[in-house]
Design a protein around this motif. Structure first.
Motif, PDB file in Angstrom:
ATOM      1  N   SER A 210      51.679  39.442  34.970  1.00 34.19           N
ATOM      2  CA  SER A 210      52.392  38.250  35.418  1.00 34.19           C
ATOM      3  C   SER A 210      51.455  37.160  35.897  1.00 34.19           C
ATOM      4  CB  SER A 210      53.374  38.619  36.531  1.00 34.19           C
ATOM      5  OG  SER A 210      52.657  39.187  37.629  1.00 34.19           O
ATOM      6  N   LEU A 211      50.238  37.509  36.274  1.00 36.66           N
ATOM      7  CA  LEU A 211      49.287  36.522  36.802  1.00 36.66           C
ATOM      8  C   LEU A 211      48.070  36.336  35.905  1.00 36.66           C
ATOM      9  CD1 LEU A 211      49.295  37.517  40.574  1.00 36.66           C
ATOM     10  CD2 LEU A 211      50.487  35.616  39.497  1.00 36.66           C
ATOM     11  N   ARG A 212      48.117  36.883  34.689  1.00 36.67           N
ATOM     12  CA  ARG A 212      46.987  36.702  33.789  1.00 36.67           C
ATOM     13  C   ARG A 212      46.927  35.258  33.296  1.00 36.67           C
ATOM     14  NH1 ARG A 212      46.961  42.279  30.096  1.00 36.67           N
ATOM     15  NH2 ARG A 212      46.295  43.653  31.808  1.00 36.67           N
ATOM     16  N   ASN A 213      45.700  34.875  32.910  1.00 37.65           N
ATOM     17  CA  ASN A 213      45.446  33.509  32.451  1.00 37.65           C
ATOM     18  C   ASN A 213      45.730  32.477  33.543  1.00 37.65           C
ATOM     19  OD1 ASN A 213      44.785  34.529  29.868  1.00 37.65           O
ATOM     20  ND2 ASN A 213      46.971  34.530  29.290  1.00 37.65           N
ATOM     21  N   SER A 214      45.636  32.892  34.810  1.00 34.75           N
ATOM     22  CA  SER A 214      45.806  31.984  35.940  1.00 34.75           C
ATOM     23  C   SER A 214      44.493  31.900  36.712  1.00 34.75           C
ATOM     24  CB  SER A 214      46.939  32.458  36.862  1.00 34.75           C
ATOM     25  OG  SER A 214      46.605  33.717  37.439  1.00 34.75           O
ATOM     26  N   GLU A 215      44.503  31.100  37.823  1.00 33.69           N
ATOM     27  CA  GLU A 215      43.313  30.982  38.646  1.00 33.69           C
ATOM     28  C   GLU A 215      42.894  32.331  39.218  1.00 33.69           C
ATOM     29  OE1 GLU A 215      45.994  29.266  38.880  1.00 33.69           O
ATOM     30  OE2 GLU A 215      45.575  27.096  38.831  1.00 33.69           O
ATOM     31  N   LEU A 216      43.898  33.198  39.516  1.00 33.23           N
ATOM     32  CA  LEU A 216      43.587  34.511  40.056  1.00 33.23           C
ATOM     33  C   LEU A 216      42.831  35.368  39.050  1.00 33.23           C
ATOM     34  CD1 LEU A 216      44.000  36.212  42.596  1.00 33.23           C
ATOM     35  CD2 LEU A 216      46.074  37.126  41.575  1.00 33.23           C
ATOM     36  N   ASP A 217      43.154  35.208  37.734  1.00 31.67           N
ATOM     37  CA  ASP A 217      42.438  35.945  36.697  1.00 31.67           C
ATOM     38  C   ASP A 217      40.977  35.515  36.660  1.00 31.67           C
ATOM     39  OD1 ASP A 217      42.038  37.753  34.740  1.00 31.67           O
ATOM     40  OD2 ASP A 217      43.083  36.648  33.161  1.00 31.67           O
ATOM     41  N   ASP A 218      40.737  34.199  36.782  1.00 29.33           N
ATOM     42  CA  ASP A 218      39.346  33.718  36.833  1.00 29.33           C
ATOM     43  C   ASP A 218      38.616  34.270  38.047  1.00 29.33           C
ATOM     44  OD1 ASP A 218      39.910  32.286  34.564  1.00 29.33           O
ATOM     45  OD2 ASP A 218      40.418  30.433  35.654  1.00 29.33           O
ATOM     46  N   LEU A 219      39.314  34.324  39.197  1.00 32.24           N
ATOM     47  CA  LEU A 219      38.707  34.872  40.411  1.00 32.24           C
ATOM     48  C   LEU A 219      38.357  36.347  40.234  1.00 32.24           C
ATOM     49  CD1 LEU A 219      37.882  34.568  43.378  1.00 32.24           C
ATOM     50  CD2 LEU A 219      40.247  35.079  43.999  1.00 32.24           C
ATOM     51  N   ALA A 220      39.243  37.110  39.602  1.00 30.51           N
ATOM     52  CA  ALA A 220      38.973  38.532  39.384  1.00 30.51           C
ATOM     53  C   ALA A 220      37.756  38.723  38.466  1.00 30.51           C
ATOM     54  CB  ALA A 220      40.202  39.209  38.779  1.00 30.51           C
ATOM     55  N   HIS A 221      37.635  37.909  37.387  1.00 28.76           N
ATOM     56  CA  HIS A 221      36.470  38.008  36.513  1.00 28.76           C
ATOM     57  C   HIS A 221      35.184  37.678  37.276  1.00 28.76           C
ATOM     58  CE1 HIS A 221      38.676  38.943  32.933  1.00 28.76           C
ATOM     59  NE2 HIS A 221      39.368  37.800  32.933  1.00 28.76           N
ATOM     60  N   LYS A 222      35.261  36.650  38.136  1.00 24.34           N
ATOM     61  CA  LYS A 222      34.091  36.279  38.926  1.00 24.34           C
ATOM     62  C   LYS A 222      33.712  37.398  39.907  1.00 24.34           C
ATOM     63  CE  LYS A 222      30.935  33.321  40.102  1.00 24.34           C
ATOM     64  NZ  LYS A 222      29.870  32.930  39.142  1.00 24.34           N
ATOM     65  N   MET A 223      34.702  38.025  40.539  1.00 24.28           N
ATOM     66  CA  MET A 223      34.427  39.128  41.460  1.00 24.28           C
ATOM     67  C   MET A 223      33.812  40.316  40.711  1.00 24.28           C
ATOM     68  SD  MET A 223      35.073  38.387  44.568  1.00 24.28           S
ATOM     69  CE  MET A 223      35.058  40.054  45.213  1.00 24.28           C
ATOM     70  N   ASN A 224      34.278  40.577  39.488  1.00 29.51           N
ATOM     71  CA  ASN A 224      33.687  41.668  38.705  1.00 29.51           C
ATOM     72  C   ASN A 224      32.230  41.373  38.381  1.00 29.51           C
ATOM     73  OD1 ASN A 224      35.974  43.316  38.648  1.00 29.51           O
ATOM     74  ND2 ASN A 224      36.834  42.239  36.887  1.00 29.51           N
ATOM     75  N   ASP A 225      31.922  40.106  38.071  1.00 27.19           N
ATOM     76  CA  ASP A 225      30.526  39.747  37.815  1.00 27.19           C
ATOM     77  C   ASP A 225      29.674  39.959  39.064  1.00 27.19           C
ATOM     78  OD1 ASP A 225      31.278  39.054  35.260  1.00 27.19           O
ATOM     79  OD2 ASP A 225      31.497  36.898  35.706  1.00 27.19           O
ATOM     80  N   VAL A 226      30.221  39.558  40.234  1.00 25.55           N
ATOM     81  CA  VAL A 226      29.483  39.748  41.493  1.00 25.55           C
ATOM     82  C   VAL A 226      29.267  41.228  41.772  1.00 25.55           C
ATOM     83  CG1 VAL A 226      29.570  39.408  43.984  1.00 25.55           C
ATOM     84  CG2 VAL A 226      30.278  37.559  42.460  1.00 25.55           C
ATOM     85  N   LEU A 227      30.293  42.045  41.510  1.00 24.80           N
ATOM     86  CA  LEU A 227      30.164  43.477  41.755  1.00 24.80           C
ATOM     87  C   LEU A 227      29.140  44.108  40.811  1.00 24.80           C
ATOM     88  CD1 LEU A 227      33.925  44.423  42.282  1.00 24.80           C
ATOM     89  CD2 LEU A 227      32.151  44.199  44.015  1.00 24.80           C
ATOM     90  N   ARG A 228      29.109  43.656  39.561  1.00 29.37           N
ATOM     91  CA  ARG A 228      28.089  44.181  38.628  1.00 29.37           C
ATOM     92  C   ARG A 228      26.692  43.815  39.115  1.00 29.37           C
ATOM     93  NH1 ARG A 228      31.883  42.027  34.910  1.00 29.37           N
ATOM     94  NH2 ARG A 228      33.112  43.663  33.892  1.00 29.37           N
ATOM     95  N   ALA A 229      26.538  42.549  39.599  1.00 29.39           N
ATOM     96  CA  ALA A 229      25.236  42.149  40.125  1.00 29.39           C
ATOM     97  C   ALA A 229      24.860  42.991  41.347  1.00 29.39           C
ATOM     98  CB  ALA A 229      25.255  40.659  40.488  1.00 29.39           C
ATOM     99  N   MET A 230      25.843  43.257  42.219  1.00 28.28           N
ATOM    100  CA  MET A 230      25.577  44.107  43.380  1.00 28.28           C
ATOM    101  C   MET A 230      25.151  45.503  42.953  1.00 28.28           C
ATOM    102  SD  MET A 230      28.675  43.096  45.972  1.00 28.28           S
ATOM    103  CE  MET A 230      28.293  44.526  46.970  1.00 28.28           C
ATOM    104  N   GLU A 231      25.838  46.056  41.932  1.00 28.84           N
ATOM    105  CA  GLU A 231      25.478  47.397  41.486  1.00 28.84           C
ATOM    106  C   GLU A 231      24.058  47.413  40.926  1.00 28.84           C
ATOM    107  OE1 GLU A 231      27.702  51.034  39.191  1.00 28.84           O
ATOM    108  OE2 GLU A 231      27.969  49.010  38.406  1.00 28.84           O
ATOM    109  N   GLY A 232      23.677  46.333  40.186  1.00 28.13           N
ATOM    110  CA  GLY A 232      22.309  46.264  39.681  1.00 28.13           C
ATOM    111  C   GLY A 232      21.289  46.189  40.812  1.00 28.13           C
TER     112      GLY A 232
END
Length: 540
Positions: A210-232
């Motif tokens: 219900s919230l895909r392709n919204s600002e929240l979806d962009d925020l979730a993708h950005k958080m996943n990128d941050v988490l991947r960087a943290m894991e690295g």
């Protein structure tokens, strides 16, 4: 964790319900006000039209003074439910024909606020005159309450229906928001809070459909990128720590290998030095103890012997004085039986010359003060013995709290009404000591604290436990000491008290006892701010 009352879902529910109810009430009130104004205006217009229609017949009846016709016209006007009174008034003569409520009833203060008058001019009939002259007025009074009869009930029903309609709409909106917005947000937040900091990308954040392709979806993708960087970063840090740990282990092994020989060679030398140092310390301590012990024993022996003789002689002298005074009293009683007047007069003169009454009163005081002085000398000798611990005195584990309580009881410090004593020593461990000497130290410290507060004050006793020490702090609110007195406080026979009030050995004895126990005595004082005495006992 955010509480349920402060969550986004709860706030959104509150805002939707509040604004729906408030806006519903406002719009309903506006609509009711508009309907009320329109209803009142329509009623007044109808009343004006009715009066206009009745103005012609009323003018004709007034011109002809036809009372019955005027009565009929007025009664017909009362058929309107809201009209409570009607009247036809002649302009020139003041003649009037009335129907309905009287003037007194219309002017009743309780209801006059609700009565409203409507009038129309009555013109002279055209069949009698061509001039449109005003001959009177047709007036009706209506009750505003009757004009609104039924309107309040309709308005209340309208308001209730509007509020219920808005509440129903708000509930639908809330359900939609929960299903499409807040519930997905809450689940996304729960997944975000459940992320393991050590493995942040083990469960990637995914936005629901219900919230895909919204600002929240962009925020979730950005958080996943941050988490991947943290894991690295975490992985690189772990690898670096592992490498550093390996290097440290290798370095420690090399250092151990290179220093092992040095440690082996130094161990024997250190053991020899330690043994030599212990032997030297024991020898010095034994010599000092022996010297001080011999000095104290010699002084005690040399002083106690003459003191014992003087003390015994004073006791015997006291008995002699008592017997002599008793004998003198018997002679005085027997004076009346002496026949020889010259002998009797001579005895009287002799008694007057030696002032027997003064001797009787002063002799016990002299004996008492002499005994007190001897007791003071004995106490000084007893305190001198504490300058060294006898080899026969064995240390034992004792409770400092119990020893302090015994010292307080011996000093009677809690019996003074002007002194307040606060003691907090219950949690201290047992320490090895000679209880009699430690109790003597507490006695001397408490005695000095009480003497420093002649007008009363506060004594605070507290304890502190450290790795190797147990400390006792005694604080008083007395006069305190200046720097000069503080530098001489532990010197033997130093005192600022009046002669006969102190020996000047209290702090000296306390200091030597603490040193003999391997401890410390510290003094912190300033004029007018009291004194703090700290006693540090070794735990082992």
């Amino acid at each position: 964790m955010t509480s349920r009352l402060s969550s986004i879902e709860s706030k959104l529910t509150f805002y939707v319900l509040s604004f729906s109810i408030v806006l519903g009430v406002l719009f309903s009130a506006a609509q009711i006000g508009f309907d009320y104004t329109a209803e009142s205006r329509r009623y007044h217009e109808l009343t004006a039209q009715l009066l206009e229609r009745q103005s012609g017949p009323a003018a004709l009846t007034l011109y002809n003074y036809d009372s019955s016709s005027m009565k009929s016209i007025l009664d017909s006007l009362l058929m309107n439910p809201a009209v409570v009174a009607s009247v036809i008034v002649e302009n020139d003569t003041g003649f009037e024909q009335r129907s309905g409520l009287s003037k007194r009833e219309l002017s009743d203060t309780a209801n006059s606020f609700y009565y409203r008058a409507h009038d129309v001019e009555l013109l002279e009939p055209a069949i009698y005159s061509k001039n449109s002259r005003v001959i009177g007025y047709l007036i009706v009074w209506s009750d505003e309450r009757l004009t609104r009869q039924g309107f309040e009930r309709r308005a209340g029903i309208t308001l209730l229906l509007d509020v219920l309609r808005n509440i129903a709409l708000a509930v639908v909106l809330i359900l939609v928001f929960r299903a499409r917005l807040t519930s997905p947000l809450k689940r996304l937040m729960e997944r975000l809070m459940a992320i393991d900091p050590r493995q942040p990308i083990s469960a990637p954040l995914v936005v629901e459909g219900s919230l895909r392709n919204s600002e929240l979806d962009d925020l979730a993708h950005k958080m996943n990128d941050v988490l991947r960087a943290m894991e690295g970063e975490i992985s690189q840090r772990q690898q670096a720590e592992t490498r550093v740990r390996q290097l440290n282990e290798q370095l420690e092994e090399k250092v151990k290998a290179r220093t092992q020989a040095l440690n082996d060679s130094n161990s024997q030398l250190q053991s020899s030095l330690d043994e030599l140092q212990r032997t030297q310390d024991l020898l010095l301590q034994a010599q000092r103890m022996a010297s001080l012990g011999h000095l104290a024993a010699g002084m005690a022996h040399e002083i106690n012997n003459p003191i014992a003789v003087v003390y015994s002689n004073i006791a015997t002298l006291s008995e002699y004085l008592t017997e002599l005074i008793a004998l003198a009293d018997q002679y005085r009683t027997a004076e009346g039986g002496i026949a020889d007047k010259a002998l009797a007069q001579a005895l009287i003169q002799m008694r007057t010359a030696i002032d027997l009454d003064f001797v009787r009163d002063d002799a016990p005081d002299l004996v008492r003060t002499s005994k007190q002085s001897l007791e003071r000398v004995r106490n000084i000798v007893s305190e001198l013995r504490t300058f060294a611990i006898s080899e026969n005195q064995q240390k034992e584990t004792a409770s400092l709290d119990e020893l302090m309580q015994q010292a307080m009881a011996e000093q009677n410090i809690s019996q003074r009404d002007d002194l307040r004593v606060y003691s907090h020593l219950q949690q201290l461990p047992l320490v090895p000591c000679i209880p009699e000497q430690v109790r003597l130290v507490f006695n001397n410290i408490l005695h000095n604290a009480a003497d420093a507060m002649p007008s009363g004050g506060t004594v605070e006793i507290a304890g502190d436990m450290q790795d190797e020490w147990v400390a006792i702090m005694v604080k008083d609110s007395g006069t305190g000491m200046n720097e000069e007195d503080l530098s001489c406080a532990i010197n033997p026979f130093f005192t600022r008290k009046e002669i006969g009030q102190g020996t000047g050995l209290g702090l000296t004895v306390a200091y030597n006892v603490m040193v003999n126990h391997g401890g410390e005595l510290l003094i912190d004082s300033s004029p007018g701010k009291g004194t703090v005495v700290t006693l540090r006992f070794p735990r082992h």
